[in-house]
Design an enzyme around this catalytic site. Structure first.
Site, PDB file in Angstrom:
ATOM      1  N   SER A  16       0.860  -1.188   0.000  1.00  9.42           N
ATOM      2  CA  SER A  16       0.000   0.000   0.000  1.00  9.42           C
ATOM      3  C   SER A  16       0.890   1.229   0.000  1.00  9.42           C
ATOM      4  O   SER A  16       1.993   1.211   0.564  1.00  9.42           O
ATOM      5  CB  SER A  16      -0.878   0.032   1.239  1.00  9.42           C
ATOM      6  OG  SER A  16      -1.489   1.310   1.374  1.00  9.42           O
ATOM      7  N   TYR A  70      -1.055  -0.403  10.369  1.00  8.93           N
ATOM      8  CA  TYR A  70      -1.250  -0.932   9.002  1.00  8.93           C
ATOM      9  C   TYR A  70      -0.085  -0.507   8.102  1.00  8.93           C
ATOM     10  O   TYR A  70       0.478  -1.326   7.363  1.00  8.93           O
ATOM     11  CB  TYR A  70      -2.584  -0.407   8.470  1.00  8.93           C
ATOM     12  CG  TYR A  70      -2.864  -0.662   7.005  1.00  8.93           C
ATOM     13  CD1 TYR A  70      -3.317  -1.902   6.568  1.00  8.93           C
ATOM     14  CD2 TYR A  70      -2.705   0.353   6.056  1.00  8.93           C
ATOM     15  CE1 TYR A  70      -3.599  -2.127   5.223  1.00  8.93           C
ATOM     16  CE2 TYR A  70      -2.989   0.140   4.709  1.00  8.93           C
ATOM     17  CZ  TYR A  70      -3.430  -1.102   4.301  1.00  8.93           C
ATOM     18  OH  TYR A  70      -3.707  -1.324   2.967  1.00  8.93           O
TER      19      TYR A  70
HETATM   20  P1  NAP Z   1     -11.606  -5.525   0.617  1.00 10.91           P
HETATM   21  O1  NAP Z   1     -12.434  -4.917  -0.449  1.00 10.91           O
HETATM   22  O2  NAP Z   1     -11.939  -5.231   2.052  1.00 10.91           O
HETATM   23  O3  NAP Z   1     -11.547  -7.103   0.382  1.00 10.91           O
HETATM   24  C1  NAP Z   1     -10.813  -7.872   1.289  1.00 10.91           C
HETATM   25  C2  NAP Z   1     -10.706  -9.302   0.803  1.00 10.91           C
HETATM   26  O4  NAP Z   1      -9.779  -9.973   1.670  1.00 10.91           O
HETATM   27  C3  NAP Z   1     -12.014 -10.078   0.867  1.00 10.91           C
HETATM   28  O5  NAP Z   1     -12.011 -11.032  -0.151  1.00 10.91           O
HETATM   29  C4  NAP Z   1     -11.918 -10.751   2.248  1.00 10.91           C
HETATM   30  O6  NAP Z   1     -12.676 -11.958   2.336  1.00 10.91           O
HETATM   31  C5  NAP Z   1     -10.443 -11.063   2.301  1.00 10.91           C
HETATM   32  N1  NAP Z   1      -9.942 -11.218   3.660  1.00 10.91           N
HETATM   33  C6  NAP Z   1      -9.932 -10.339   4.680  1.00 10.91           C
HETATM   34  N2  NAP Z   1      -9.352 -10.870   5.766  1.00 10.91           N
HETATM   35  C7  NAP Z   1      -9.000 -12.132   5.421  1.00 10.91           C
HETATM   36  C8  NAP Z   1      -8.386 -13.194   6.103  1.00 10.91           C
HETATM   37  N3  NAP Z   1      -7.998 -13.093   7.381  1.00 10.91           N
HETATM   38  N4  NAP Z   1      -8.170 -14.350   5.420  1.00 10.91           N
HETATM   39  C9  NAP Z   1      -8.561 -14.492   4.127  1.00 10.91           C
HETATM   40  N5  NAP Z   1      -9.156 -13.512   3.438  1.00 10.91           N
HETATM   41  C10 NAP Z   1      -9.373 -12.353   4.073  1.00 10.91           C
HETATM   42  O7  NAP Z   1     -10.067  -5.072   0.466  1.00 10.91           O
HETATM   43  P2  NAP Z   1      -9.302  -4.440  -0.812  1.00 10.91           P
HETATM   44  O8  NAP Z   1      -9.479  -2.967  -0.781  1.00 10.91           O
HETATM   45  O9  NAP Z   1      -9.636  -5.186  -2.042  1.00 10.91           O
HETATM   46  O10 NAP Z   1      -7.777  -4.722  -0.384  1.00 10.91           O
HETATM   47  C11 NAP Z   1      -7.026  -5.793  -0.932  1.00 10.91           C
HETATM   48  C12 NAP Z   1      -5.564  -5.549  -0.625  1.00 10.91           C
HETATM   49  O11 NAP Z   1      -5.142  -4.307  -1.187  1.00 10.91           O
HETATM   50  C13 NAP Z   1      -5.215  -5.473   0.865  1.00 10.91           C
HETATM   51  O12 NAP Z   1      -3.975  -6.085   1.100  1.00 10.91           O
HETATM   52  C14 NAP Z   1      -5.124  -3.982   1.121  1.00 10.91           C
HETATM   53  O13 NAP Z   1      -4.300  -3.681   2.219  1.00 10.91           O
HETATM   54  C15 NAP Z   1      -4.512  -3.515  -0.191  1.00 10.91           C
HETATM   55  N6  NAP Z   1      -4.729  -2.104  -0.479  1.00 10.91           N
HETATM   56  C16 NAP Z   1      -5.982  -1.607  -0.648  1.00 10.91           C
HETATM   57  C17 NAP Z   1      -6.119  -0.244  -0.920  1.00 10.91           C
HETATM   58  C18 NAP Z   1      -7.474   0.395  -1.109  1.00 10.91           C
HETATM   59  O14 NAP Z   1      -7.531   1.648  -1.107  1.00 10.91           O
HETATM   60  N7  NAP Z   1      -8.540  -0.360  -1.291  1.00 10.91           N
HETATM   61  C19 NAP Z   1      -4.988   0.578  -1.027  1.00 10.91           C
HETATM   62  C20 NAP Z   1      -3.743   0.018  -0.849  1.00 10.91           C
HETATM   63  C21 NAP Z   1      -3.607  -1.327  -0.587  1.00 10.91           C
HETATM   64  P3  NAP Z   1     -14.136 -11.980   3.083  1.00 10.91           P
HETATM   65  O15 NAP Z   1     -15.060 -11.229   2.178  1.00 10.91           O
HETATM   66  O16 NAP Z   1     -14.476 -13.415   3.207  1.00 10.91           O
HETATM   67  O17 NAP Z   1     -13.934 -11.291   4.399  1.00 10.91           O
END
Ligand code: NAP
Length: 250
Positions: free
Chosen positions: A145, A159
């Site tokens: 991130s 985080y």
């Molecule tokens: P999201 O929309 O909240 O989706 C999270 C996903 O991870 C869901 O499929 C969830 O499954 C799964 N998950 C959460 N905890 C888990 C666990 N303990 N074991 C297995 N699966 C788990 O998140 P996102 O925004 O797509 O983020 C994905 C990645 O990108 C993360 O690493 C995040 O830190 C990174 N990121 C995101 C952003 C942003 O702005 N969105 C920016 C920088 C980096 P369930 O639905 O079953 O809970």
């Protein structure tokens, strides 16, 4: 053994992970779609991939639990018979807070899901990909991130610190296995429009920070997925230990 390559996408059912699962299937990968609690989202992703002629299965597991991780990889061995790639995508944020408001339980949870889990998944992947263990190479992409650079002061330094650790880990593991045909890279998303912000109690966060982004908009999950699929692919054959920004210039 099937000729088609297979990939595990942790947290592959929603948000950025869902976009990665979808694009990977479109590019010919067989996809193990990991999820934690929302089985419906995972089942829908698998059905969507199957309807488009791809191959996928949903696999429940807490990507921060060693027991669950070992089970998931064994299940992939059983279902696909081979593992060519891993995307360490599952990650969580917590409520906006200062460090002096955080208890150890919160910090430990951040480190377990965002650092320990990806390291253990990478360990299981290396055990299958490295010729040291009878494998034929592979590719790992970790999702960091922009918080790793910005530090997220007053919001979630726990985080941000966890994501910084994943970047150091990417560089180190890349060098450790470079001669074993395994490439290890990292994608560093900026603010992406997914449900993660609502899960951290800030549903309007992506729109709110948009003016701070040189491109003046949040990114999409699909834009991150393109970068991940590039690094997974042979098109990135000379890149390892790289960190690719997908931040709109931030
Ligand atoms: P999201 O929309 O909240 O989706 C999270 C996903 O991870 C869901 O499929 C969830 O499954 C799964 N998950 C959460 N905890 C888990 C666990 N303990 N074991 C297995 N699966 C788990 O998140 P996102 O925004 O797509 O983020 C994905 C990645 O990108 C993360 O690493 C995040 O830190 C990174 N990121 C995101 C952003 C942003 O702005 N969105 C920016 C920088 C980096 P369930 O639905 O079953 O809970």
């Amino acid at each position: 053994m099937s000729e088609r390559k297979s990939v595990l996408v942790t947290g592959g059912s929603r948000g950025i992970g869902a976009a990665i699962s979808r694009l990977a299937a479109r590019r010919g990968w067989r996809v193990a779609v990991n999820y934690h609690v929302n089985s419906q989202a995972a089942d829908e992703m698998v059905a969507e991939i199957a309807a488009a002629g791809g191959e996928a299965f949903a696999i429940q597991g807490d990507a921060s639990s060693e027991t669950d991780i070992v089970f998931m990889f064994a299940e992939i061995d059983r279902r696909f018979g081979r593992l060519d790639a891993l995307v360490n995508n599952a990650g969580v944020v917590d409520r906006k807070a200062r460090l002096d408001q955080m208890d150890a339980g919160r910090i430990e949870r951040m480190l377990r899901i965002n650092v320990l889990g990806p390291m253990l998944c990478a360990r299981e992947a290396v055990k299958r990909m490295s010729p040291v263990h009878g494998g034929h190479g592979g590719s790992i992409v970790n999702v960091s991130s922009v918080a790793a650079l910005l530090g997220s002061a007053g919001e979630y330094v726990d985080y941000a610190g966890a994501k910084g650790a994943i970047e150091s880990f990417t560089r180190g593991l890349a060098r450790e296995v470079a001669m074993e045909g395994i490439r290890v890279n990292c994608v560093r998303p900026g603010t992406i429009d997914t449900e993660i912000h609502a899960s951290g109690g800030q549903p309007d966060r992506a729109a709110r920070v948009a003016p701070l982004i040189p491109m003046q908009r949040p990114g999409t999950a699909e834009e991150v997925a393109e970068a991940v699929l590039y690094l997974l692919s042979d098109a990135a054959s000379y890149s390892t230990g790289a960190i690719l920004d997908v931040t709109g210039g931030r």
